[in-house]
Design a protein around this motif. Structure first.
Motif, PDB file in Angstrom:
ATOM      1  N   ALA A 371       4.034 -47.160 -77.479  1.00 39.31           N
ATOM      2  CA  ALA A 371       5.177 -48.706 -77.265  1.00 39.31           C
ATOM      3  C   ALA A 371       4.360 -49.969 -77.483  1.00 39.31           C
ATOM      4  N   TYR A 393       9.487 -48.713 -80.143  1.00 37.86           N
ATOM      5  CA  TYR A 393       9.248 -47.103 -79.529  1.00 37.86           C
ATOM      6  C   TYR A 393       8.757 -45.714 -80.753  1.00 37.86           C
ATOM      7  N   TRP A 395       7.849 -42.015 -80.127  1.00 42.28           N
ATOM      8  CA  TRP A 395       7.369 -40.404 -80.083  1.00 42.28           C
ATOM      9  C   TRP A 395       7.740 -39.451 -80.923  1.00 42.28           C
TER      10      TRP A 395
END
Length: 445
Positions: A371, A393, A395
């Protein structure tokens, strides 16, 4: 007439002897008989002077000239490793030379030994032997103002503690300085009979060129400062056994040029790297990486700068790197047990009025499960102050899943992520664009 010549010679001899204090002997003293520049082996004569000095608590002076050596000059021969505490020094390192073409350790030393102001030269056509060998436990030794060239190892030692290596110029070697543990494996800490790490040593103003590895240490609590490695495969390697990792080492004010991997770390708890310039290669011949670490614990980086091209900025296995590691074109290679936390990265930016996307610098790319906070400021249309903040963000280790959220500001600027790269643009057409802009990227997770 003959009497006058003899008297003059006597005065000259007396003056030369007076130049040395009572606690110093010269290898050219008639008792020992080394002769400079005669192209003959002086091993026995120099060894005799060393033995006498050890037995009588004297220092050994090596005057200007070249002295040939075919056998190891062993300081420890008479009283062993713990009681041979002498000083060997020359007139000046570019004047006093010990040379060999044999596959030997030129000097073998141990506790409290000082070696200064000498050139130690291997004259064979290939790298062999060792200039200074510390085979067992050297405490409080000092090595300074030495030129070393042509050897397999410049300095090769085990269990070296509280010692200083300073103002050394080492060239054309496989290893500039290599302080190891036991054989090919590092020593354990304070567990006999396996030995100790090398620890609490200082390496100040070390220059190594034309090596495989400039400085290689199985060490803890040691400091490499004001030093340079050039034209080598590895700059500095810090390593230890998996069961007893190294820790608390520090590298300050370091310069690397023509070095394929600047820092290599294995089995370490902590390492601080401060004030480094790392120069890469050409865009079509990129150097490998600035930091390569395997089980490297936490490596903290401050004040690092760099230029030219790299394949990677960091290659990490089970290691966390905190701080910015600049490497033009270099990508981050990190396994699931690793993290590269570059901290705050800043860059100047201008955005055109036609609402087209502008890429942030390559070193501001994102990767991994992470992040980031992004802030951008500047002047829109020449009069309106702009300050925007976004959160990004990322991921699943894939940048196509990155999400961008606007968190503050009036929305004049937009960001997007594509292939790990971050892009910005003005969110409208017309006006004078964004000038005098600054963008900051901070990894927060």
């Amino acid at each position: 007439m003959n009497y006058k010549v003899s008297l003059i010679g006597l005065v000259l001899i007396s003056s030369s002897a007076a130049a040395l204090d009572a606690d110093t002997i010269s290898i050219t003293d008639p008792r020992f008989g080394a002769i400079a520049n005669d192209n003959r082996d002086d091993s026995a004569q120099i060894q005799a002077a060393i033995d006498y000095a050890v037995q009588n608590d004297k220092s050994v002076y090596i005057p200007a000239g070249t002295f040939n050596v075919s056998n190891t000059l062993d300081v420890t021969r008479v009283k062993g490793s713990h009681n041979s505490r002498i000083k060997l020094y020359g007139e000046k390192r570019n004047l006093s030379r010990l040379t060999t073409n044999a596959n030997i350790s030129l000097l073998k030393v141990a506790h409290n030994v000082e070696v200064h102001d000498l050139a130690l030269v291997q004259t064979a056509s290939f790298k062999q032997g060792t200039a200074i060998d510390i085979p067992f436990a050297s405490y409080r030794s000092n090595f300074s103002k030495l030129d070393i060239s042509g050897f397999d190892n410049g300095v090769y030692g085990k269990w070296v503690i509280w010692s200083r290596f300073e103002d050394l110029f080492i060239a054309n070697v496989n290893y500039g300085i290599h302080l190891h543990g036991n054989g090919s494996d590092p020593a354990y800490w304070n567990i006999e009979p396996n030995g100790w790490f090398n620890n609490v040593n200082v390496f100040d103003n070390i220059y190594v060129e034309g090596s495989h590895t400039g400085i290689k240490l199985a060490a803890m609590g040691s400091n490499i400062t004001n030093s340079t490695v050039q034209n080598s495969q590895v700059g500095v390697e810090i390593y230890g056994p998996a069961e007893h990792k190294t820790w608390n080492n520090q590298i300050d004010n370091f310069y690397a040029e023509g070095v394929k991997t600047v820092f290599k770390v294995k089995n370490s708890r902590t390492l601080d790297i401060n004030g480094v310039f790392a120069q890469g290669g050409a865009s079509n011949n990129r150097y490998r990486t600035v930091i390569e670490a395997d089980n490297g614990g936490v490596i903290t980086v401050n004040g690092m700068t760099g230029q030219d091209w790299w394949q990677h900025n960091v290659i990490l296995k089970n290691t966390k790197v905190k701080g910015h590691v600049p490497a033009i074109g270099g990508t981050t290679s990190a396994d699931s047990g690793s993290a590269y936390l570059p901290g705050k990265l800043t860059a100047n930016i201008s955005l055109p009025a036609n609402s087209s996307w502008v890429a942030l610098p390559a070193y501001m790319a994102i990767a991994g499960n992470s992040a980031y906070k992004v802030m951008i400021s500047g002047i829109r249309d020449g009069y309106e102050p702009v300050l925007e903040e976004y959160a990004i963000y990322n991921w699943n280790g894939a940048s196509q899943y990155a999400k961008v959220h606007h968190t503050s500001g009036v929305g004049r600027i937009k960001f997007k992520v594509d292939g790990g790269k971050i892009y910005a643009k003005l969110d409208y057409n017309g006006g004078g664009g964004l000038t005098g802009g600054k963008v900051t990227l901070e990894r927060i997770h």
